[in-house]
Design a protein around this motif. Structure first.
Motif, PDB file in Angstrom:
ATOM      1  N   ALA A 274       0.399  -0.958  -0.262  1.00  0.00           N
ATOM      2  CA  ALA A 274       0.531  -0.336  -0.167  1.00  0.00           C
ATOM      3  C   ALA A 274       1.395   1.203   0.347  1.00  0.00           C
ATOM      4  CB  ALA A 274      -0.761  -0.340   1.160  1.00  0.00           C
ATOM      5  N   PRO A 275       0.544   2.139  -0.816  1.00  0.00           N
ATOM      6  CA  PRO A 275       1.252   3.962  -0.956  1.00  0.00           C
ATOM      7  C   PRO A 275       0.251   4.334   0.408  1.00  0.00           C
ATOM      8  CG  PRO A 275      -0.675   3.724  -2.191  1.00  0.00           C
ATOM      9  CD  PRO A 275      -0.521   2.211  -1.841  1.00  0.00           C
ATOM     10  N   ILE A 276       1.777   5.424   0.834  1.00  0.00           N
ATOM     11  CA  ILE A 276       1.728   6.607   1.863  1.00  0.00           C
ATOM     12  C   ILE A 276       1.262   7.912   1.627  1.00  0.00           C
ATOM     13  CG2 ILE A 276       3.128   7.259   3.696  1.00  0.00           C
ATOM     14  CD1 ILE A 276       5.086   5.023   3.401  1.00  0.00           C
TER      15      ILE A 276
ATOM     16  N   ASN B  81      -3.897   7.602  -7.315  1.00  0.00           N
ATOM     17  CA  ASN B  81      -3.648   6.994  -7.823  1.00  0.00           C
ATOM     18  C   ASN B  81      -3.198   6.447  -8.271  1.00  0.00           C
ATOM     19  OD1 ASN B  81      -5.723   6.273  -5.416  1.00  0.00           O
ATOM     20  ND2 ASN B  81      -7.360   5.214  -6.999  1.00  0.00           N
ATOM     21  N   GLN B  82      -3.038   7.626  -9.343  1.00  0.00           N
ATOM     22  CA  GLN B  82      -2.372   7.404 -10.683  1.00  0.00           C
ATOM     23  C   GLN B  82      -0.634   7.371 -10.396  1.00  0.00           C
ATOM     24  OE1 GLN B  82      -2.668  10.134 -13.779  1.00  0.00           O
ATOM     25  NE2 GLN B  82      -0.560   9.834 -14.846  1.00  0.00           N
ATOM     26  N   TYR B  83      -0.121   7.914  -9.253  1.00  0.00           N
ATOM     27  CA  TYR B  83       0.828   8.448  -9.218  1.00  0.00           C
ATOM     28  C   TYR B  83       1.851   6.957  -7.586  1.00  0.00           C
ATOM     29  CZ  TYR B  83       1.031  12.298 -11.749  1.00  0.00           C
ATOM     30  OH  TYR B  83       0.971  12.954 -13.441  1.00  0.00           O
ATOM     31  N   LEU B  84       0.092   6.719  -7.179  1.00  0.00           N
ATOM     32  CA  LEU B  84       1.495   5.867  -5.945  1.00  0.00           C
ATOM     33  C   LEU B  84       0.879   4.135  -5.786  1.00  0.00           C
ATOM     34  CD1 LEU B  84       0.196   9.027  -3.580  1.00  0.00           C
ATOM     35  CD2 LEU B  84       2.563   8.438  -4.647  1.00  0.00           C
ATOM     36  N   LYS B  85      -0.104   4.111  -6.535  1.00  0.00           N
ATOM     37  CA  LYS B  85      -0.347   2.753  -6.531  1.00  0.00           C
ATOM     38  C   LYS B  85      -0.028   2.081  -7.902  1.00  0.00           C
ATOM     39  CE  LYS B  85      -4.524   2.196  -4.490  1.00  0.00           C
ATOM     40  NZ  LYS B  85      -5.875   1.492  -4.619  1.00  0.00           N
ATOM     41  N   ASP B  86       0.782   0.335  -7.449  1.00  0.00           N
ATOM     42  CA  ASP B  86       0.971   0.128  -8.414  1.00  0.00           C
ATOM     43  C   ASP B  86       0.083  -0.597  -9.571  1.00  0.00           C
ATOM     44  OD1 ASP B  86       3.674   0.001  -7.342  1.00  0.00           O
ATOM     45  OD2 ASP B  86       3.125  -1.396  -6.243  1.00  0.00           O
ATOM     46  N   GLY B  87       0.101   0.293 -11.163  1.00  0.00           N
ATOM     47  CA  GLY B  87      -0.212  -0.743 -11.922  1.00  0.00           C
ATOM     48  C   GLY B  87      -1.456   0.934 -12.108  1.00  0.00           C
ATOM     49  N   ALA B  88      -2.141   1.668 -11.830  1.00  0.00           N
ATOM     50  CA  ALA B  88      -3.010   2.395 -11.158  1.00  0.00           C
ATOM     51  C   ALA B  88      -3.133   3.332 -12.965  1.00  0.00           C
ATOM     52  CB  ALA B  88      -3.305   3.421 -10.433  1.00  0.00           C
ATOM     53  N   PRO B  89      -4.335   3.051 -13.618  1.00  0.00           N
ATOM     54  CA  PRO B  89      -3.966   3.846 -14.585  1.00  0.00           C
ATOM     55  C   PRO B  89      -3.712   4.958 -15.079  1.00  0.00           C
ATOM     56  CG  PRO B  89      -6.674   3.678 -13.680  1.00  0.00           C
ATOM     57  CD  PRO B  89      -5.872   2.015 -13.193  1.00  0.00           C
ATOM     58  N   LYS B  90      -3.948   5.760 -15.957  1.00  0.00           N
ATOM     59  CA  LYS B  90      -3.585   7.570 -15.964  1.00  0.00           C
ATOM     60  C   LYS B  90      -5.096   7.664 -15.200  1.00  0.00           C
ATOM     61  CE  LYS B  90      -1.713  10.867 -18.609  1.00  0.00           C
ATOM     62  NZ  LYS B  90      -2.706  12.020 -18.351  1.00  0.00           N
ATOM     63  N   ALA B  91      -4.383   8.699 -14.912  1.00  0.00           N
ATOM     64  CA  ALA B  91      -5.968   9.662 -14.035  1.00  0.00           C
ATOM     65  C   ALA B  91      -6.685  10.912 -15.759  1.00  0.00           C
ATOM     66  CB  ALA B  91      -5.468  10.561 -13.090  1.00  0.00           C
ATOM     67  N   ASP B  92      -7.577  11.054 -15.338  1.00  0.00           N
ATOM     68  CA  ASP B  92      -7.966  11.814 -16.435  1.00  0.00           C
ATOM     69  C   ASP B  92      -8.283  13.482 -15.858  1.00  0.00           C
ATOM     70  OD1 ASP B  92      -9.825  12.552 -18.777  1.00  0.00           O
ATOM     71  OD2 ASP B  92     -11.565  11.697 -18.276  1.00  0.00           O
ATOM     72  N   VAL B  93      -7.433  13.767 -15.860  1.00  0.00           N
ATOM     73  CA  VAL B  93      -7.287  15.213 -14.413  1.00  0.00           C
ATOM     74  C   VAL B  93      -6.653  16.423 -15.861  1.00  0.00           C
ATOM     75  CG1 VAL B  93      -6.558  16.311 -12.959  1.00  0.00           C
ATOM     76  CG2 VAL B  93      -7.489  14.045 -12.796  1.00  0.00           C
ATOM     77  N   PRO B  94      -7.727  16.973 -16.203  1.00  0.00           N
ATOM     78  CA  PRO B  94      -6.549  18.012 -16.820  1.00  0.00           C
ATOM     79  C   PRO B  94      -5.558  18.734 -16.355  1.00  0.00           C
ATOM     80  CG  PRO B  94      -8.868  19.069 -16.600  1.00  0.00           C
ATOM     81  CD  PRO B  94      -9.330  17.235 -16.093  1.00  0.00           C
ATOM     82  N   PRO B  95      -4.885  19.782 -16.905  1.00  0.00           N
ATOM     83  CA  PRO B  95      -3.884  20.808 -16.835  1.00  0.00           C
ATOM     84  C   PRO B  95      -4.667  20.776 -14.806  1.00  0.00           C
ATOM     85  CG  PRO B  95      -3.686  20.288 -18.400  1.00  0.00           C
ATOM     86  CD  PRO B  95      -4.505  19.555 -18.281  1.00  0.00           C
ATOM     87  N   VAL B  96      -6.136  21.976 -16.153  1.00  0.00           N
ATOM     88  CA  VAL B  96      -6.173  22.993 -14.635  1.00  0.00           C
ATOM     89  C   VAL B  96      -8.312  22.687 -15.182  1.00  0.00           C
ATOM     90  CG1 VAL B  96      -7.923  25.352 -14.020  1.00  0.00           C
ATOM     91  CG2 VAL B  96      -5.675  25.096 -15.240  1.00  0.00           C
ATOM     92  N   SER B  97      -8.869  22.119 -13.560  1.00  0.00           N
ATOM     93  CA  SER B  97     -10.194  21.420 -13.372  1.00  0.00           C
ATOM     94  C   SER B  97     -10.425  22.711 -12.548  1.00  0.00           C
ATOM     95  CB  SER B  97     -10.274  20.473 -12.280  1.00  0.00           C
ATOM     96  OG  SER B  97      -9.552  19.449 -12.485  1.00  0.00           O
ATOM     97  N   ALA B  98     -11.715  23.579 -13.390  1.00  0.00           N
ATOM     98  CA  ALA B  98     -12.028  25.374 -12.491  1.00  0.00           C
ATOM     99  C   ALA B  98     -13.209  25.357 -12.476  1.00  0.00           C
ATOM    100  CB  ALA B  98     -11.335  26.286 -13.465  1.00  0.00           C
TER     101      ALA B  98
END
Length: 657
Positions: free
Chosen positions: A90-92, A393-410
């Motif tokens: 598990a990630p921290i 999750n994208q950066y911390l969980k092993d094997g997680a998919p790339k997040a569908d997060v835009p550069p800016v969410s406003a």
């Protein structure tokens, strides 16, 4: 009963009666015998407490570990580690805090992970649903940690000659965690709000290789320019109780006291902020002495400005900056850091920004409303589920998919819509433009996009009286609505004679803005110093169907203060030339708003915002903290609106092609 006991008691009674004058005792023989009686002894009764109590926690869905993690200088920091039951690989998620790690991980005593965490500073659903190991640590000098406490401890350098700072402490902490928690996959994310949001920024300086992502939310960044302590040179008096309690003792045991229900009365009776601090013994506290000694934007402040620091650092760790559009405490920081580090993000994949319609820290609670303003959905829940959780999750969980997060969410207020944007400021995903557009203050108390005419009255004026400063919200002023005061109805202020008000005609088409409005105020004062408060306001229709209390509501969209003595230089205070029209240009906080048809745009201008900010005496003194009663004088304030001296708000106006 034994005979000897009866005799001894008889002698004792005789002795006592003799001393009281009822019995004559010769030679003191009776009393001398009584004095030989051995004193009574309590029988042994063992304590019912065990030498060391070990809670029975087998039924818990998490384990709790408290450790003292050694730093490179030998100081040990108190750290609470919560591990979900059966966690493996598990990630921290780490938060470092001056606000008591034990309390922040034990909001209630529960056998369940979520209820124990629910409250400040935990995005509980993200932590629990994500299966994260939760770590919260007391910073050095606070609560269970060893060492010395320094407010927002500066990095090693001019303000900190020691080899340790928050960057090194974070590095050493992460290094220990990944080596000593067997359930982890060795990946760490750091996040937090406010002071706890400042610390994820410090972690970006020489980051540990295991640090994979940082999420600073509402971070403290520059205490003079626009966060907790000053705004453009005006001192935020209502931070004084925080300074008192935060630095007087390790565990915040000393509490600020007051003799008034209404803070307005307390600050008025004291006279100046310096005098109020003296009355409370605040000069015993080191940070308060530094504030008194550095009222201007000198190297003490600029050396510590986190946006300036990070502008010089390589961009190594993905960062998501979270900003609240109505942040009553740290409205400056997130945007300042974004502007400083986004140019380094050449691939547009390391710096992300979220703008939400929240007060300070509301993103981890309910985001359906703020005061009377409704957003038609739980905006904070959307942020946590659709943005924060997949991003982590994208950066911390092993094997997680790339997040569908835009550069800016406003989140766009007015229309109550989330926008996915490529950068900030950008009015839409594509095809629109953001153009700086003057919104002129005109004669007749009007505001509009048409420049003033030469034949119009040259100015509006009002009298600013420090003896009757404009309150920043309706009195009595206490803590009851601190979190929402930026959305308070401004009608009470618009009716005062010491507030200049300019209002547009009813809008026939939407007016959309995204970015920082810039105040361009041509003004004069009869004094030799002055504050200028500029408020950009959305005036609702006189009646609102289905929401009657919002009829005619005056909602602040962006507002700030500027201390006139810093017009020419933020570093050096200088007296203002009396009765001379001068330009005061300063940025207002970021907005992302649509003024809807049927609404009107209003601008209010005043010269006090009390007691949020200390009163300007309106006569120049070397240090306003020590202004004397005789220094506070009335002044005639004029706002000019002629073709050669036009006052306006430069709006970041968004238009479609």
């Amino acid at each position: 009963m034994r005979k000897g006991t009866i005799l001894d008691r008889g002698r004792l009674v005789a002795c006592l009666l003799g001393m009281l004058g009822f019995v004559f005792v010769s030679g003191g023989s009776v009393c001398s015998v009584a004095q030989d009686v051995a004193p009574s002894q309590y029988p042994g009764l063992p304590s019912e407490m065990p030498g060391k109590f070990k809670p029975a926690t087998d039924s818990f869905d998490y384990s709790r570990r408290e450790v003292m993690i050694p730093m490179r200088d030998g100081v040990k920091l108190h750290t609470v580690i919560l591990v979900p039951k059966n966690a493996k690989g598990a990630p921290i998620l780490l938060t470092r805090t001056p606000y008591d790690a034990t309390k922040l991980t034990t909001h209630i005593d529960s056998s369940h992970f979520g209820p124990s965490l629910y409250g400040y500073d935990n995005a509980t659903d993200v932590i629990v649903d994500g299966g994260y190991i939760r770590v919260v640590q007391d910073v050095r000098g606070k609560y269970g940690s060893e060492g010395d406490y320094i407010m927002n401890r500066p990095l090693h350098g001019p303000q900190n000659p020691t080899p340790v700072d928050h960057a090194t402490d974070t590095y050493d902490t992460i290094d220990w965690l990944v080596k000593n928690i067997p359930e982890t996959n060795g990946k760490v994310g750091i996040l937090g709000i406010s002071y706890d949001g400042f610390l994820p920024l410090m972690a970006l300086v020489n980051p540990h290789p295991a640090l994979k992502v940082s999420v600073p939310m509402n971070p403290m960044v520059d205490g003079w320019m626009g966060d907790d302590w000053f705004h453009n040179g005006a001192f935020r008096e209502q931070g004084m109780p925080y300074i008192y309690e935060q630095e007087a003792t390790r565990k915040n045991d000393a509490k600020w006291w007051t003799g008034y229900y209404d803070d307005y009365d307390m600050f008025m009776q004291a006279g100046s902020a310096g005098e109020l601090g003296r009355e409370h013994g605040l000069e015993q506290v080191g940070f308060w002495r530094k504030i008194l000694a550095h009222p201007s934007y000198d190297s003490f402040w600029s050396d510590q400005a986190v946006d300036k620091i990070l502008a010089t650092q390589p961009l190594q760790v993905p960062v998501m900056l979270v900003d609240s559009l109505w942040d009553q405490e740290d409205i400056y920081g997130a945007i300042a850091v974004y502007k400083a580090i986004k140019p380094k993000d050449t691939n547009n994949d390391k710096v992300f920004l979220v703008l939400g319609p929240w007060h300070h820290g509301q993103e981890i609670g309910d985001g359906s409303t703020l005061g009377p303003v409704k957003f038609n959905s739980d905006t904070a829940l959307y942020f946590r589920r659709e943005i924060l959780l997949p991003f982590l999750n994208q950066y911390l969980k092993d094997g997680a998919p790339k997040a569908d997060v835009p550069p800016v969410s406003a989140f766009e207020t007015g229309t109550n819509t989330w926008r996915r944007l490529p950068a900030w400021p950008a009015g839409c995903a594509s095809g629109c433009t953001t153009r700086p557009t003057p919104l002129y203050l005109n004669a007749g108390q009007k505001v509009g996009f048409t420049a003033p005419n030469s034949g119009d009255a040259p100015y509006d004026e009002y009298v600013s009286d420090p003896a009757k400063p404009v309150p920043f919200r309706a009195r009595p002023i206490d803590d009851s609505s601190w979190s929402r005061w930026l959305v308070d109805d401004q009608r009470e202020m618009s009716g005062r004679t010491d507030v200049a008000v300019f209002t547009s005609e009813v809008l026939r088409a939407p007016v959309k803005i995204g970015g920082e409005p810039i105040a361009n105020l041509v003004a004069s004062t009869s004094g030799t110093d002055s504050d200028w408060v500029v408020k950009l306001i959305d005036v609702y229709p006189d009646q609102v169907a289905g929401d009657a209390p919002m009829g005619g509501y005056q909602l602040m969209i962006s507002a700030d203060i500027f201390r006139g003595r810093y017009r020419e230089s933020l570093e050096t205070a200088k007296a203002v030339i009396a009765d001379k029209p001068l330009l005061y240009r300063f940025a207002l906080p970021t907005a992302n708003h649509v003024f809807l048809p049927g609404h009107r745009i209003m601008v209010q201008i005043q010269s006090s915002w009390f007691p949020l900010y200390d009163r300007n005496p309106q006569t120049f003194v070397p240090n306003i903290f020590w202004a004397k009663p005789a220094d506070y004088r009335k002044a005639v304030q004029r706002i000019y609106h002629t073709p050669g001296q036009a006052s306006f708000i430069e709006l970041p106006l968004i238009t479609n092609p």
